[in-house]
Design an enzyme around this catalytic site. Structure first.
Site, PDB file in Angstrom:
ATOM      1  N   PHE A 129       0.816  -1.224   0.000  1.00 42.86           N
ATOM      2  CA  PHE A 129       0.000   0.000   0.000  1.00 42.86           C
ATOM      3  C   PHE A 129       0.846   1.269   0.000  1.00 42.86           C
ATOM      4  O   PHE A 129       0.370   2.330  -0.384  1.00 42.86           O
ATOM      5  CB  PHE A 129      -0.938   0.001   1.230  1.00 42.86           C
ATOM      6  CG  PHE A 129      -0.261   0.440   2.504  1.00 42.86           C
ATOM      7  CD1 PHE A 129      -0.137   1.784   2.812  1.00 42.86           C
ATOM      8  CD2 PHE A 129       0.290  -0.488   3.383  1.00 42.86           C
ATOM      9  CE1 PHE A 129       0.507   2.200   3.974  1.00 42.86           C
ATOM     10  CE2 PHE A 129       0.932  -0.083   4.538  1.00 42.86           C
ATOM     11  CZ  PHE A 129       1.048   1.274   4.826  1.00 42.86           C
ATOM     12  N   LYS A 131      -1.088  -6.818  -9.379  1.00 42.21           N
ATOM     13  CA  LYS A 131      -2.065  -7.065  -8.298  1.00 42.21           C
ATOM     14  C   LYS A 131      -1.725  -6.035  -7.218  1.00 42.21           C
ATOM     15  O   LYS A 131      -0.867  -6.253  -6.378  1.00 42.21           O
ATOM     16  CB  LYS A 131      -1.896  -8.494  -7.781  1.00 42.21           C
ATOM     17  CG  LYS A 131      -3.108  -9.116  -7.108  1.00 42.21           C
ATOM     18  CD  LYS A 131      -3.699  -8.336  -5.974  1.00 42.21           C
ATOM     19  CE  LYS A 131      -2.902  -8.393  -4.699  1.00 42.21           C
ATOM     20  NZ  LYS A 131      -3.395  -7.432  -3.668  1.00 42.21           N
ATOM     21  N   GLU A 169      -4.951  -3.693  -1.826  1.00 36.10           N
ATOM     22  CA  GLU A 169      -6.398  -3.440  -1.760  1.00 36.10           C
ATOM     23  C   GLU A 169      -6.688  -2.094  -1.096  1.00 36.10           C
ATOM     24  O   GLU A 169      -7.805  -1.603  -1.158  1.00 36.10           O
ATOM     25  CB  GLU A 169      -7.116  -4.520  -0.943  1.00 36.10           C
ATOM     26  CG  GLU A 169      -6.839  -5.949  -1.351  1.00 36.10           C
ATOM     27  CD  GLU A 169      -5.663  -6.544  -0.581  1.00 36.10           C
ATOM     28  OE1 GLU A 169      -4.533  -6.028  -0.683  1.00 36.10           O
ATOM     29  OE2 GLU A 169      -5.877  -7.545   0.124  1.00 36.10           O
ATOM     30  N   ARG A 170      -5.683  -1.517  -0.394  1.00 37.71           N
ATOM     31  CA  ARG A 170      -5.970  -0.302   0.391  1.00 37.71           C
ATOM     32  C   ARG A 170      -6.010   0.962  -0.473  1.00 37.71           C
ATOM     33  O   ARG A 170      -6.743   1.880  -0.184  1.00 37.71           O
ATOM     34  CB  ARG A 170      -4.924  -0.120   1.481  1.00 37.71           C
ATOM     35  CG  ARG A 170      -4.654  -1.380   2.252  1.00 37.71           C
ATOM     36  CD  ARG A 170      -4.488  -1.128   3.730  1.00 37.71           C
ATOM     37  NE  ARG A 170      -4.245  -2.389   4.417  1.00 37.71           N
ATOM     38  CZ  ARG A 170      -5.187  -3.237   4.783  1.00 37.71           C
ATOM     39  NH1 ARG A 170      -6.457  -2.967   4.546  1.00 37.71           N
ATOM     40  NH2 ARG A 170      -4.874  -4.371   5.387  1.00 37.71           N
ATOM     41  N   SER A 203       5.397  -7.015   3.192  1.00 37.66           N
ATOM     42  CA  SER A 203       5.952  -7.333   4.506  1.00 37.66           C
ATOM     43  C   SER A 203       6.737  -8.654   4.456  1.00 37.66           C
ATOM     44  O   SER A 203       6.520  -9.490   3.577  1.00 37.66           O
ATOM     45  CB  SER A 203       4.816  -7.422   5.526  1.00 37.66           C
ATOM     46  OG  SER A 203       3.900  -8.407   5.102  1.00 37.66           O
ATOM     47  N   CYS A 249       9.521   1.740   3.411  1.00 40.29           N
ATOM     48  CA  CYS A 249      10.407   0.615   3.739  1.00 40.29           C
ATOM     49  C   CYS A 249      11.829   1.102   3.945  1.00 40.29           C
ATOM     50  O   CYS A 249      12.678   0.373   4.440  1.00 40.29           O
ATOM     51  CB  CYS A 249      10.381  -0.417   2.631  1.00 40.29           C
ATOM     52  SG  CYS A 249      11.014   0.249   1.110  1.00 40.29           S
ATOM     53  N   GLU A 253       8.912  -4.297  13.067  1.00 40.86           N
ATOM     54  CA  GLU A 253       8.809  -3.190  12.117  1.00 40.86           C
ATOM     55  C   GLU A 253       7.524  -2.448  12.462  1.00 40.86           C
ATOM     56  O   GLU A 253       6.422  -2.980  12.274  1.00 40.86           O
ATOM     57  CB  GLU A 253       8.732  -3.717  10.678  1.00 40.86           C
ATOM     58  CG  GLU A 253       8.601  -2.589   9.674  1.00 40.86           C
ATOM     59  CD  GLU A 253       8.398  -3.051   8.227  1.00 40.86           C
ATOM     60  OE1 GLU A 253       7.736  -4.071   8.007  1.00 40.86           O
ATOM     61  OE2 GLU A 253       8.903  -2.366   7.320  1.00 40.86           O
TER      62      GLU A 253
HETATM   63  P1  NAD Z   1       1.564  -6.659   2.886  1.00 41.28           P
HETATM   64  O1  NAD Z   1       2.607  -7.694   2.949  1.00 41.28           O
HETATM   65  O2  NAD Z   1       0.444  -6.715   3.857  1.00 41.28           O
HETATM   66  O3  NAD Z   1       0.872  -6.652   1.432  1.00 41.28           O
HETATM   67  C1  NAD Z   1       1.629  -6.632   0.248  1.00 41.28           C
HETATM   68  C2  NAD Z   1       0.848  -7.346  -0.837  1.00 41.28           C
HETATM   69  O4  NAD Z   1       0.659  -8.703  -0.462  1.00 41.28           O
HETATM   70  C3  NAD Z   1      -0.536  -6.758  -1.096  1.00 41.28           C
HETATM   71  O5  NAD Z   1      -0.770  -6.702  -2.482  1.00 41.28           O
HETATM   72  C4  NAD Z   1      -1.455  -7.744  -0.411  1.00 41.28           C
HETATM   73  O6  NAD Z   1      -2.700  -7.864  -1.050  1.00 41.28           O
HETATM   74  C5  NAD Z   1      -0.704  -9.057  -0.492  1.00 41.28           C
HETATM   75  N1  NAD Z   1      -0.974  -9.937   0.649  1.00 41.28           N
HETATM   76  C6  NAD Z   1      -1.239  -9.558   1.931  1.00 41.28           C
HETATM   77  N2  NAD Z   1      -1.421 -10.645   2.707  1.00 41.28           N
HETATM   78  C7  NAD Z   1      -1.253 -11.725   1.922  1.00 41.28           C
HETATM   79  C8  NAD Z   1      -1.299 -13.127   2.154  1.00 41.28           C
HETATM   80  N3  NAD Z   1      -1.563 -13.640   3.367  1.00 41.28           N
HETATM   81  N4  NAD Z   1      -1.073 -13.959   1.128  1.00 41.28           N
HETATM   82  C9  NAD Z   1      -0.802 -13.471  -0.110  1.00 41.28           C
HETATM   83  N5  NAD Z   1      -0.752 -12.134  -0.382  1.00 41.28           N
HETATM   84  C10 NAD Z   1      -0.969 -11.273   0.612  1.00 41.28           C
HETATM   85  O7  NAD Z   1       2.306  -5.245   2.958  1.00 41.28           O
HETATM   86  P2  NAD Z   1       1.672  -3.789   3.102  1.00 41.28           P
HETATM   87  O8  NAD Z   1       1.150  -3.599   4.477  1.00 41.28           O
HETATM   88  O9  NAD Z   1       0.785  -3.476   1.954  1.00 41.28           O
HETATM   89  O10 NAD Z   1       2.988  -2.901   2.917  1.00 41.28           O
HETATM   90  C11 NAD Z   1       3.869  -2.583   3.952  1.00 41.28           C
HETATM   91  C12 NAD Z   1       5.033  -3.543   4.010  1.00 41.28           C
HETATM   92  O11 NAD Z   1       5.722  -3.546   2.768  1.00 41.28           O
HETATM   93  C13 NAD Z   1       6.081  -3.149   5.042  1.00 41.28           C
HETATM   94  O12 NAD Z   1       6.526  -4.307   5.687  1.00 41.28           O
HETATM   95  C14 NAD Z   1       7.186  -2.518   4.210  1.00 41.28           C
HETATM   96  O13 NAD Z   1       8.467  -2.553   4.801  1.00 41.28           O
HETATM   97  C15 NAD Z   1       7.130  -3.364   2.995  1.00 41.28           C
HETATM   98  N6  NAD Z   1       7.738  -2.689   1.871  1.00 41.28           N
HETATM   99  C16 NAD Z   1       8.975  -3.125   1.465  1.00 41.28           C
HETATM  100  C17 NAD Z   1       9.606  -2.489   0.422  1.00 41.28           C
HETATM  101  C18 NAD Z   1      10.956  -2.944  -0.038  1.00 41.28           C
HETATM  102  O14 NAD Z   1      11.393  -2.466  -1.069  1.00 41.28           O
HETATM  103  N7  NAD Z   1      11.646  -3.834   0.649  1.00 41.28           N
HETATM  104  C19 NAD Z   1       8.999  -1.409  -0.229  1.00 41.28           C
HETATM  105  C20 NAD Z   1       7.742  -1.001   0.200  1.00 41.28           C
HETATM  106  C21 NAD Z   1       7.120  -1.658   1.250  1.00 41.28           C
END
Ligand code: NAD
Length: 499
Positions: free
Chosen positions: A151, A175, A178-179, A228, A283, A384
């Site tokens: 998101f 994909k 969703e937020r 994450s 991140c 985190e």
């Molecule tokens: P998230 O992991 O909750 O979601 C990321 C994606 O995964 C979304 O599209 C979501 O729909 C999908 N997803 C969520 N739960 C899932 C599941 N159980 N099974 C399959 N798919 C699933 O992350 P978020 O809250 O949207 O974003 C924040 C996180 O992203 C933080 O941990 C941040 O550090 C990380 N991030 C990392 C980087 C990087 O470059 N390393 C960059 C941006 C964000």
């Protein structure tokens, strides 16, 4: 307020899809629902992958010159629609407009990099590698690739992936989170307007079910994931088990070391911006300040002044410096972590737990927060937080500070503030982290380098964008060729070929 339907974008057009499930989308600054997101079902997923498979075959046959022309046009369209894109980001993510424009700028850099794809795909040629034999190698696209994005950067992260994947001849299925799904639809329309054939860039909305469908589908060749750490690890394990190439970027706990020889005012400015900018939902945000030696007391005073001065407001306010948190649940989780640290003996220097914005009490507010004397057994250190919370840890020497960072399971970004070149060199050579800043707090690499962390911040072996991105979205082919003169046959040889 009217609630808009947010559709998929399949095969060149918006589509409500086949699935009947939907999910609400909110404005985090007001708490009001603004959208109803269509969620894909299995038939929508099948259709998206089939469209992409057909589109990838013809897209790869289109000349590099014509592909590049589409990328140049897309670059111009994204730049021309920056205000509209930024407004969409702020409405669903909450970040301030200037910050939303900043992420669009970083995305544009990757499109510009991808405009140079003819140079990047030039390959190599060895004349007369053996007598009468030439060898050449070049790279071909994988086919269908999917991007699953978080998101916190609804435009930049998709643009880390799609321009490079598409420039190298693949079809891309996004994909999004969703937020904040709306900006991805505008990107899809801009790709189409730029002349990209239908099906080469599609947007498919959904949650775990849709992600699982992409991770296991036999016609999806590669997965780029950013999100994450637990989900990154799951995505990497599941998709590699299904034979796919995977790069899965995870979460972070980024430390900045502040040495006593640093300009502490400069360090405090940068620390505050890196900890509280975008409400800490980056991140690459700095969440731990490692104050070395006698830097700590002055540093904490200076960071406190800056944290208290941050203007927190709805992202559309012209003077806003920090917006709301993405969901009430994340805000409440942060409150719990900060309270637990205070209860365990850390010093709450600035406390944002009860912060609110007058007239916008329904928003997910959390003020800049500084916690001093944090220890590794506290969740404020081990988790985190992904919010505007800066933990300060006190350490005696630069060597111990480097060891401290290396003991952390994450390895996304880190920074040092110092006026000593020798210490800076010791630091960048010694830390087990992918992206390092020297007097630069958020060292997000430019597009012609590459982005990626170490340890629990990246599963897979290729960074995103840059030449690593080109390598990720293509595979090598090596051709060994002989064109004998007519009738000059050398006869059958049963030995191992030698030169
Ligand atoms: P998230 O992991 O909750 O979601 C990321 C994606 O995964 C979304 O599209 C979501 O729909 C999908 N997803 C969520 N739960 C899932 C599941 N159980 N099974 C399959 N798919 C699933 O992350 P978020 O809250 O949207 O974003 C924040 C996180 O992203 C933080 O941990 C941040 O550090 C990380 N991030 C990392 C980087 C990087 O470059 N390393 C960059 C941006 C964000």
């Amino acid at each position: 307020m009217s609630i808009k339907t947010i559709p998929h974008f399949l095969n060149g057009a918006e589509s409500n899809g086949n699935g009947s499930r939907t999910q609400p989308v909110y404005n985090p600054a007001t708490g009001e629902q603004t959208g109803e997101l269509r969620l894909a079902d299995a038939a929508d997923l099948q259709a998206a992958v089939a469209n992409a498979k057909a589109a990838a075959e013809s897209w790869n046959d289109i000349s590099l010159a014509r592909r590049t022309a589409v990328l140049f046009k897309f670059r111009e369209l994204v730049a021309a629609h920056a205000d509209e894109l930024a407004a969409l980001i702020t409405a669903e993510h909450g970040k301030v407009i200037s910050d939303a424009k900043g992420e669009i700028g970083r995305g544009l850099e990757v499109i510009e990099f991808a405009c140079g794809v003819p140079q990047l795909l030039k390959g190599a040629y060895s004349d007369q590698a053996s007598t009468g034999i030439d060898v050449f190698s070049y790279r071909q696209p994988l086919g269908v690739v999917a991007g699953i994005t978080p998101f916190n950067f609804p435009v930049m992260v998709p643009l880390w992936m799609a321009p490079v994947a598409i420039a190298t001849g693949n079809a891309f299925i996004l994909k999004p989170s969703e937020r904040d799904p709306s900006p991805s639809l505008l990107l899809a329309k801009l790709w189409k307007e730029a002349g990209l054939p239908d099906g080469v860039f599609q947007v498919l909305h959904g949650g775990k079910e849709t992600v699982d469908g992409l991770l296991t589908h036999p016609d999806v060749d590669a997965i780029s994931f950013v999100g994450s750490t637990p989900i990154a690890k799951y995505v990497h394990e599941t998709a590699t088990a299904h034979g796919k190439r995977v790069q899965a970027l995870g979460g972070a706990k980024n430390h900045a070391i502040i040495l006593p020889d640093a300009d502490l005012d400069n360090a405090a400015d940068h620390l505050a911006a890196a900890a509280f900018g975008s409400a800490g939902e980056r991140c690459m945000a700095i969440s731990v300040a490692v104050a070395v030696g006698d830097a700590a007391d002055d540093l904490v005073i200076k960071v406190k002044e800056r944290a208290e001065a941050v203007k927190v407001a709805e992202g559309t306010e012209p003077d806003a410096e920090m917006g709301p948190i993405i969901t009430p649940a994340s805000r409440d989780r942060m409150k719990g972590i900060v309270t637990a640290a205070a209860d365990a003996g850390a010093e709450l220097v600035v406390d944002g737990r009860e912060f609110t914005v007058a007239g916008k009490e329904g928003g997910n507010w959390f003020g800049p927060t500084v916690i001093d004397k944090v220890t590794t057994d506290m969740e404020a250190y081990s988790e985190e937080i992904f919010g505007p919370v800066l933990s300060v840890v006190r350490i005696d020497t630069v060597e111990e500070a480097i060891d401290f960072i290396n003991a952390n399971p994450y390895g996304n970004g880190t920074a040092i503030f110092t006026s000593s070149g020798a210490n800076a060199r010791k630091f960048h050579r010694g830390v087990h982290v992918g992206m390092i800043g020297i007097n630069v707090p958020i060292p997000v690499p430019v597009a012609y380098h590459s982005f990626g962390g170490w340890k629990n911040s990246l599963f897979g072996d290729k960074h995103i964008y840059g030449e690593e991105g080109v390598a990720f979205y293509t595979r090598a082919k090596v051709v060994t060729s002989r064109w004998p003169e007519p009738k000059q046959h050398s006869g059958a040889s049963y030995n191992f070929p030698s030169n």
